[in-house]
Design a protein around this motif. Sequence first.
Motif, PDB file in Angstrom:
ATOM      1  N   ALA A 259       0.845  -1.205   0.000  1.00  0.00           N
ATOM      2  CA  ALA A 259       0.000   0.000   0.000  1.00  0.00           C
ATOM      3  C   ALA A 259       0.877   1.249   0.000  1.00  0.00           C
ATOM      4  CB  ALA A 259      -0.907  -0.007   1.222  1.00  0.00           C
ATOM      5  N   ARG A 260       0.529   2.215  -0.826  1.00  0.00           N
ATOM      6  CA  ARG A 260       1.275   3.473  -0.876  1.00  0.00           C
ATOM      7  C   ARG A 260       0.843   4.376   0.280  1.00  0.00           C
ATOM      8  NH1 ARG A 260      -0.016   2.581  -6.389  1.00  0.00           N
ATOM      9  NH2 ARG A 260      -1.783   3.996  -6.235  1.00  0.00           N
ATOM     10  N   PRO A 261       1.718   5.304   0.699  1.00  0.00           N
ATOM     11  CA  PRO A 261       1.390   6.166   1.846  1.00  0.00           C
ATOM     12  C   PRO A 261       0.043   6.869   1.734  1.00  0.00           C
ATOM     13  CG  PRO A 261       3.708   6.388   1.319  1.00  0.00           C
ATOM     14  CD  PRO A 261       3.109   5.524   0.239  1.00  0.00           C
ATOM     15  N   LEU A 262      -0.268   7.429   0.571  1.00  0.00           N
ATOM     16  CA  LEU A 262      -1.526   8.170   0.448  1.00  0.00           C
ATOM     17  C   LEU A 262      -2.732   7.239   0.503  1.00  0.00           C
ATOM     18  CD1 LEU A 262      -0.717  10.938  -2.184  1.00  0.00           C
ATOM     19  CD2 LEU A 262      -0.480  10.990   0.313  1.00  0.00           C
ATOM     20  N   GLU A 263      -2.568   5.999   0.052  1.00  0.00           N
ATOM     21  CA  GLU A 263      -3.645   5.016   0.180  1.00  0.00           C
ATOM     22  C   GLU A 263      -3.883   4.678   1.651  1.00  0.00           C
ATOM     23  OE1 GLU A 263      -2.894   2.617  -4.054  1.00  0.00           O
ATOM     24  OE2 GLU A 263      -1.944   1.921  -2.195  1.00  0.00           O
ATOM     25  N   ILE A 264      -2.807   4.608   2.415  1.00  0.00           N
ATOM     26  CA  ILE A 264      -2.928   4.337   3.843  1.00  0.00           C
ATOM     27  C   ILE A 264      -3.646   5.486   4.538  1.00  0.00           C
ATOM     28  CG2 ILE A 264      -1.633   3.992   5.987  1.00  0.00           C
ATOM     29  CD1 ILE A 264       0.538   2.607   4.306  1.00  0.00           C
ATOM     30  N   VAL A 265      -3.264   6.714   4.206  1.00  0.00           N
ATOM     31  CA  VAL A 265      -3.886   7.893   4.833  1.00  0.00           C
ATOM     32  C   VAL A 265      -5.369   7.961   4.492  1.00  0.00           C
ATOM     33  CG1 VAL A 265      -3.900  10.416   4.890  1.00  0.00           C
ATOM     34  CG2 VAL A 265      -1.725   9.182   4.944  1.00  0.00           C
ATOM     35  N   LEU A 266      -5.724   7.695   3.234  1.00  0.00           N
ATOM     36  CA  LEU A 266      -7.137   7.731   2.851  1.00  0.00           C
ATOM     37  C   LEU A 266      -7.922   6.662   3.602  1.00  0.00           C
ATOM     38  CD1 LEU A 266      -9.388   8.916   1.119  1.00  0.00           C
ATOM     39  CD2 LEU A 266      -8.753   7.317  -0.695  1.00  0.00           C
ATOM     40  N   ARG A 267      -7.337   5.500   3.800  1.00  0.00           N
ATOM     41  CA  ARG A 267      -8.037   4.436   4.544  1.00  0.00           C
ATOM     42  C   ARG A 267      -8.223   4.843   6.009  1.00  0.00           C
ATOM     43  NH1 ARG A 267      -7.500  -2.033   3.623  1.00  0.00           N
ATOM     44  NH2 ARG A 267      -8.188  -2.774   5.659  1.00  0.00           N
ATOM     45  N   ILE A 268      -7.234   5.508   6.595  1.00  0.00           N
ATOM     46  CA  ILE A 268      -7.389   6.010   7.969  1.00  0.00           C
ATOM     47  C   ILE A 268      -8.538   7.004   8.033  1.00  0.00           C
ATOM     48  CG2 ILE A 268      -6.297   7.398   9.776  1.00  0.00           C
ATOM     49  CD1 ILE A 268      -3.601   6.152   8.861  1.00  0.00           C
ATOM     50  N   LEU A 269      -8.588   7.912   7.073  1.00  0.00           N
ATOM     51  CA  LEU A 269      -9.662   8.909   7.044  1.00  0.00           C
ATOM     52  C   LEU A 269     -11.020   8.238   6.823  1.00  0.00           C
ATOM     53  CD1 LEU A 269      -7.810  11.674   5.026  1.00  0.00           C
ATOM     54  CD2 LEU A 269      -8.619  11.875   7.391  1.00  0.00           C
ATOM     55  N   ASN A 270     -11.061   7.191   6.016  1.00  0.00           N
ATOM     56  CA  ASN A 270     -12.310   6.443   5.826  1.00  0.00           C
ATOM     57  C   ASN A 270     -12.771   5.832   7.145  1.00  0.00           C
ATOM     58  OD1 ASN A 270     -12.312   7.032   3.104  1.00  0.00           O
ATOM     59  ND2 ASN A 270     -11.499   5.049   2.469  1.00  0.00           N
ATOM     60  N   ASN A 271     -11.816   5.305   7.917  1.00  0.00           N
ATOM     61  CA  ASN A 271     -12.159   4.744   9.227  1.00  0.00           C
ATOM     62  C   ASN A 271     -12.753   5.807  10.148  1.00  0.00           C
ATOM     63  OD1 ASN A 271     -11.229   2.189   8.542  1.00  0.00           O
ATOM     64  ND2 ASN A 271      -9.217   2.478   9.461  1.00  0.00           N
ATOM     65  N   ILE A 272     -12.159   6.988  10.130  1.00  0.00           N
ATOM     66  CA  ILE A 272     -12.653   8.079  10.984  1.00  0.00           C
ATOM     67  C   ILE A 272     -14.054   8.495  10.546  1.00  0.00           C
ATOM     68  CG2 ILE A 272     -12.285  10.495  11.633  1.00  0.00           C
ATOM     69  CD1 ILE A 272      -9.254   9.887  11.515  1.00  0.00           C
ATOM     70  N   ARG A 273     -14.272   8.567   9.245  1.00  0.00           N
ATOM     71  CA  ARG A 273     -15.596   8.931   8.743  1.00  0.00           C
ATOM     72  C   ARG A 273     -16.632   7.891   9.169  1.00  0.00           C
ATOM     73  NH1 ARG A 273     -14.532   8.209   3.298  1.00  0.00           N
ATOM     74  NH2 ARG A 273     -16.749   8.499   2.892  1.00  0.00           N
ATOM     75  N   ALA A 274     -16.257   6.616   9.107  1.00  0.00           N
ATOM     76  CA  ALA A 274     -17.187   5.555   9.525  1.00  0.00           C
ATOM     77  C   ALA A 274     -17.464   5.638  11.015  1.00  0.00           C
ATOM     78  CB  ALA A 274     -16.599   4.189   9.164  1.00  0.00           C
ATOM     79  N   TRP A 275     -16.434   5.929  11.808  1.00  0.00           N
ATOM     80  CA  TRP A 275     -16.601   6.073  13.259  1.00  0.00           C
ATOM     81  C   TRP A 275     -17.566   7.220  13.558  1.00  0.00           C
ATOM     82  CZ3 TRP A 275     -15.684  10.155  16.564  1.00  0.00           C
ATOM     83  CH2 TRP A 275     -15.676   9.865  17.932  1.00  0.00           C
ATOM     84  N   ALA A 276     -17.387   8.343  12.882  1.00  0.00           N
ATOM     85  CA  ALA A 276     -18.229   9.519  13.129  1.00  0.00           C
ATOM     86  C   ALA A 276     -19.652   9.319  12.618  1.00  0.00           C
ATOM     87  CB  ALA A 276     -17.604  10.750  12.483  1.00  0.00           C
ATOM     88  N   ALA A 277     -19.800   8.567  11.527  1.00  0.00           N
ATOM     89  CA  ALA A 277     -21.134   8.355  10.951  1.00  0.00           C
ATOM     90  C   ALA A 277     -22.055   7.631  11.920  1.00  0.00           C
ATOM     91  CB  ALA A 277     -21.025   7.568   9.649  1.00  0.00           C
ATOM     92  N   ALA A 278     -21.475   6.823  12.804  1.00  0.00           N
ATOM     93  CA  ALA A 278     -22.277   6.091  13.785  1.00  0.00           C
ATOM     94  C   ALA A 278     -22.591   6.926  15.013  1.00  0.00           C
ATOM     95  CB  ALA A 278     -21.533   4.817  14.206  1.00  0.00           C
ATOM     96  N   ARG A 279     -22.105   8.172  15.008  1.00  0.00           N
ATOM     97  CA  ARG A 279     -22.282   9.063  16.166  1.00  0.00           C
ATOM     98  C   ARG A 279     -22.745  10.431  15.662  1.00  0.00           C
ATOM     99  NH1 ARG A 279     -18.406   5.459  16.651  1.00  0.00           N
ATOM    100  NH2 ARG A 279     -18.056   4.418  18.661  1.00  0.00           N
ATOM    101  N   PRO A 280     -24.051  10.672  15.627  1.00  0.00           N
ATOM    102  CA  PRO A 280     -24.583  11.921  15.077  1.00  0.00           C
ATOM    103  C   PRO A 280     -23.992  13.181  15.703  1.00  0.00           C
ATOM    104  CG  PRO A 280     -26.348  10.344  15.471  1.00  0.00           C
ATOM    105  CD  PRO A 280     -25.115   9.755  16.076  1.00  0.00           C
ATOM    106  N   GLU A 281     -23.538  13.064  16.944  1.00  0.00           N
ATOM    107  CA  GLU A 281     -22.971  14.242  17.613  1.00  0.00           C
ATOM    108  C   GLU A 281     -21.559  14.556  17.109  1.00  0.00           C
ATOM    109  OE1 GLU A 281     -21.666  10.674  20.064  1.00  0.00           O
ATOM    110  OE2 GLU A 281     -23.393  11.290  18.854  1.00  0.00           O
ATOM    111  N   CYS A 282     -21.024  13.703  16.234  1.00  0.00           N
ATOM    112  CA  CYS A 282     -19.644  13.878  15.759  1.00  0.00           C
ATOM    113  C   CYS A 282     -19.585  14.308  14.293  1.00  0.00           C
ATOM    114  CB  CYS A 282     -18.859  12.588  15.957  1.00  0.00           C
ATOM    115  SG  CYS A 282     -18.622  12.147  17.694  1.00  0.00           S
TER     116      CYS A 282
END
Length: 278
Positions: free
Chosen positions: A183-206
């Motif tokens: 995996a290239r660095p930018l692919e890793i960063v985008l996957r981290i950001l996807n994880n954060i978006r998924a975490w926040a999507a389950a929490r309306p206050e976020c």
Amino acid sequence: MSPMNPGLNPRRQFAEEARAERPDLALLCLLLAAEADPALNADGIDAAQIELDRLAGLLPYGARSGRAWASAVAELLGERCGFEGSSTDYQRLQSSLLHEVLRRRRGLPILLSVVWIEVARRAGAPVYGVALPGHFVVGFGDPAEQVLADPFAGGRPMTGQDAQLLVTGTTGAPLEPSMLVPARPLEIVLRILNNIRAWAAARPECTRVALWAVDLSLLLPSHPARLRYERAQLLVQSGEFLRGAEEMEEYAELVEAVEPTAAEMVRGRARAARALLN
């Protein structure tokens, strides 16, 4: 190690680093973390980089096989330092922030893998990330040898059969060779950001967390176009109805040529968002 520029806005430096010829994975992860933690300033980012250097200094230097490197890093980070993960780490935003993972020695598979990659790389190891579906791991040596380790499990070695079982259990499909490509660095960063978006999507206050995660994703040279629509929706959810409607309309213009039905649906949602202003 790329130094943090104390006079530069973290988001602007994130954008610049993402477009560098050789993006610094650790710095990008730390600049990302600064969005979540306003207390993480230039000194804190430099301190995290220094900690990665310190850990790398505890590894033996010199040429060795991929398997020997995997064993040495597992002994240091997994056994001696206690870096690992558990199911509860998926509930914490801190598990996606590199400086917190370095402090707590706990995190999501991908962040623990970033620690492994950055520490091993500094020590001269041929190391790379492997973005398996649903679970990120690391590889050492020639990718064709498939010397894999699971930092989430403290560095447990993974055979090709282990990887196959993991992928099949996650997707129901067989392991494809493309899944083992480094995996290239930018692919890793985008996957981290996807994880954060998924975490926040389950929490309306976020919603604000989801919004900055989308904003950073949009700063990467390559990103899904649909993120523009997601950003517009998040603006509406946070009460910025006019800006959200405007960005929905811009997205509709962008996709109209290839998806006219979707464009009309987005315009309808933009009209609905404007109606909330009355």
